[in-house]
Design an enzyme around this catalytic site. Structure first.
Site, PDB file in Angstrom:
ATOM      1  N   ASP A   1      -0.389   5.110   0.926  1.00 21.92           N
ATOM      2  CA  ASP A   1      -0.701   6.119   1.925  1.00 21.92           C
ATOM      3  C   ASP A   1      -0.606   5.552   3.339  1.00 21.92           C
ATOM      4  O   ASP A   1      -1.205   4.510   3.649  1.00 21.92           O
ATOM      5  CB  ASP A   1      -2.108   6.676   1.706  1.00 21.92           C
ATOM      6  CG  ASP A   1      -2.222   7.481   0.424  1.00 21.92           C
ATOM      7  OD1 ASP A   1      -1.288   7.424  -0.395  1.00 21.92           O
ATOM      8  OD2 ASP A   1      -3.249   8.155   0.237  1.00 21.92           O
TER       9      ASP A   1
ATOM     10  N   ASP B   1      -1.978  -0.827   5.954  1.00 22.66           N
ATOM     11  CA  ASP B   1      -2.377  -0.316   7.269  1.00 22.66           C
ATOM     12  C   ASP B   1      -3.885  -0.231   7.480  1.00 22.66           C
ATOM     13  O   ASP B   1      -4.328  -0.010   8.611  1.00 22.66           O
ATOM     14  CB  ASP B   1      -1.778   1.067   7.494  1.00 22.66           C
ATOM     15  CG  ASP B   1      -2.426   2.121   6.601  1.00 22.66           C
ATOM     16  OD1 ASP B   1      -2.435   1.942   5.356  1.00 22.66           O
ATOM     17  OD2 ASP B   1      -2.933   3.112   7.135  1.00 22.66           O
TER      18      ASP B   1
ATOM     19  N   ARG C   1     -15.434  11.436  -1.653  1.00 21.96           N
ATOM     20  CA  ARG C   1     -14.353  12.373  -1.339  1.00 21.96           C
ATOM     21  C   ARG C   1     -13.827  13.070  -2.592  1.00 21.96           C
ATOM     22  O   ARG C   1     -13.562  14.280  -2.575  1.00 21.96           O
ATOM     23  CB  ARG C   1     -13.219  11.628  -0.625  1.00 21.96           C
ATOM     24  CG  ARG C   1     -13.529  11.243   0.814  1.00 21.96           C
ATOM     25  CD  ARG C   1     -12.446  10.381   1.410  1.00 21.96           C
ATOM     26  NE  ARG C   1     -12.446   9.053   0.804  1.00 21.96           N
ATOM     27  CZ  ARG C   1     -11.462   8.163   0.956  1.00 21.96           C
ATOM     28  NH1 ARG C   1     -10.398   8.466   1.669  1.00 21.96           N
ATOM     29  NH2 ARG C   1     -11.535   6.981   0.388  1.00 21.96           N
TER      30      ARG C   1
ATOM     31  N   ASP D   1       0.856  -1.180   0.000  1.00 19.65           N
ATOM     32  CA  ASP D   1       0.000   0.000   0.000  1.00 19.65           C
ATOM     33  C   ASP D   1       0.900   1.240   0.000  1.00 19.65           C
ATOM     34  O   ASP D   1       2.096   1.144   0.283  1.00 19.65           O
ATOM     35  CB  ASP D   1      -0.879  -0.044   1.254  1.00 19.65           C
ATOM     36  CG  ASP D   1      -1.736   1.191   1.428  1.00 19.65           C
ATOM     37  OD1 ASP D   1      -2.342   1.627   0.439  1.00 19.65           O
ATOM     38  OD2 ASP D   1      -1.792   1.705   2.563  1.00 19.65           O
TER      39      ASP D   1
ATOM     40  N   GLY E   1      -5.110   2.547  -3.231  1.00 22.72           N
ATOM     41  CA  GLY E   1      -6.417   3.142  -3.485  1.00 22.72           C
ATOM     42  C   GLY E   1      -6.300   4.639  -3.692  1.00 22.72           C
ATOM     43  O   GLY E   1      -7.301   5.316  -3.897  1.00 22.72           O
TER      44      GLY E   1
ATOM     45  N   GLU F   1      -1.972  10.718   4.044  1.00 23.68           N
ATOM     46  CA  GLU F   1      -3.075  10.283   3.198  1.00 23.68           C
ATOM     47  C   GLU F   1      -3.237  11.364   2.136  1.00 23.68           C
ATOM     48  O   GLU F   1      -3.660  12.487   2.434  1.00 23.68           O
ATOM     49  CB  GLU F   1      -4.364  10.127   4.008  1.00 23.68           C
ATOM     50  CG  GLU F   1      -4.336   8.988   5.007  1.00 23.68           C
ATOM     51  CD  GLU F   1      -4.366   7.618   4.347  1.00 23.68           C
ATOM     52  OE1 GLU F   1      -5.023   7.479   3.302  1.00 23.68           O
ATOM     53  OE2 GLU F   1      -3.717   6.696   4.869  1.00 23.68           O
TER      54      GLU F   1
END
Length: 266
Positions: free
Chosen positions: A59, A213, A102, A57, A147, A66
């Site tokens: 972020d 995470d 978002r 991953d 993502g 993030e």
């Protein structure tokens, strides 16, 4: 719970290796977690080896922020978007719906904010580049799957040394974000599928490592030979084979018993 052996790894003097003749891995995790906090831990049913594939991953794992939350700060709505991000990472919201919600809130933000955000807000996690480059030097393929967005992931991957990037892409029109995305969504299912796809080309005996995470990383973490949760949310930490709560990302190398003198410091 019987203990068959306990020894410090020769190449990494701060790492203790415990051997058990049998027992419940969950019980072992609970005992160690209760008595050694914070700690870095990997539980495996075999002697850990250097993986052939590393999938991570981005972020809050490879970078310290993030991206969407920091981008939202330029639009003056960081608190609003960060609250949605946190709920999605905890597994309380559907990832795709939360992502689209978002991104829509960022509509009309100048494209220039992406470059400024990259330059001023995005920094690698301590040990990230050493981890990636050392694994590559050992013949491990490295993939960044997030993502988050290509506009951030591509330069981050180039900086850290990842060989492939899988991410979402913010739609831009007229120099501004449109509030939409281009192409399909990189979600938890895609993250797992990327790991499986990459492993298919490496042979049945190949091993894999995945780090993340949040809840979106759980399927990928569970599918890997070694799934490690880095400073993770509770659900991701519980799903993993181990966690990194104490050291930086070079702790992964220590857990894999890669001698410090062979780490690639660049």
């Amino acid at each position: 719970m019987q203990l068959a052996s306990a020894a410090m790894l020769d190449s990494c003097g701060e790492v203790m290796q415990l051997g058990l003749p049998g027992g419940d891995p969950q019980a072992l995790r609970a005992i160690l977690d209760a008595h050694f906090q914070p700690s870095d831990l990997l539980v495996a049913d075999h002697e850990p080896v250097v993986p052939r594939l590393f999938v991570s991953d981005m972020d809050s794992t490879m970078i310290s922020a993030e991206c969407i939350d920091e981008l939202a700060d330029f639009a003056g709505i960081k608190e609003q978007i960060a609250a949605i991000t946190e709920r999605a990472m905890q597994g309380e919201l559907d990832f795709e719906s939360a992502l689209r919600e978002r991104v829509l809130l960022l509509r009309d933000l100048s494209e220039d904010a992406i470059a400024e955000c990259l330059a001023t807000r995005i920094a690698p996690m301590p040990g990230a580049k050493v981890l990636v480059e050392t694994l590559k030097a050992r013949g491990c393929r490295t993939v960044l799957v997030t993502g988050g967005f290509h506009q951030f992931a591509d330069p981050v991957a180039a900086q850290l040394g990842f060989e492939r990037v899988v991410a979402n892409r913010l739609e831009v029109g007229g120099g501004k974000l449109t509030g939409g995305l281009v192409g399909g969504i990189t979600d938890s299912g895609v993250k797992k599928a990327v790991l499986i796809e990459e492993m298919a080309g490496l042979g049945e005996a190949a091993t894999s490592l995945a780090t993340g995470d949040g809840a979106n990383d759980i399927p990928m973490i569970e599918a890997a030979t070694y799934g490690l949760a880095y400073r993770a949310k509770p659900k991701a930490r519980e799903a993993a084979d181990g966690w990194l709560d104490r050291g930086d990302l070079t702790s992964v190398l220590a857990l894999l018993d890669i001698p410090r003198e062979e780490w690639v410091w660049e």
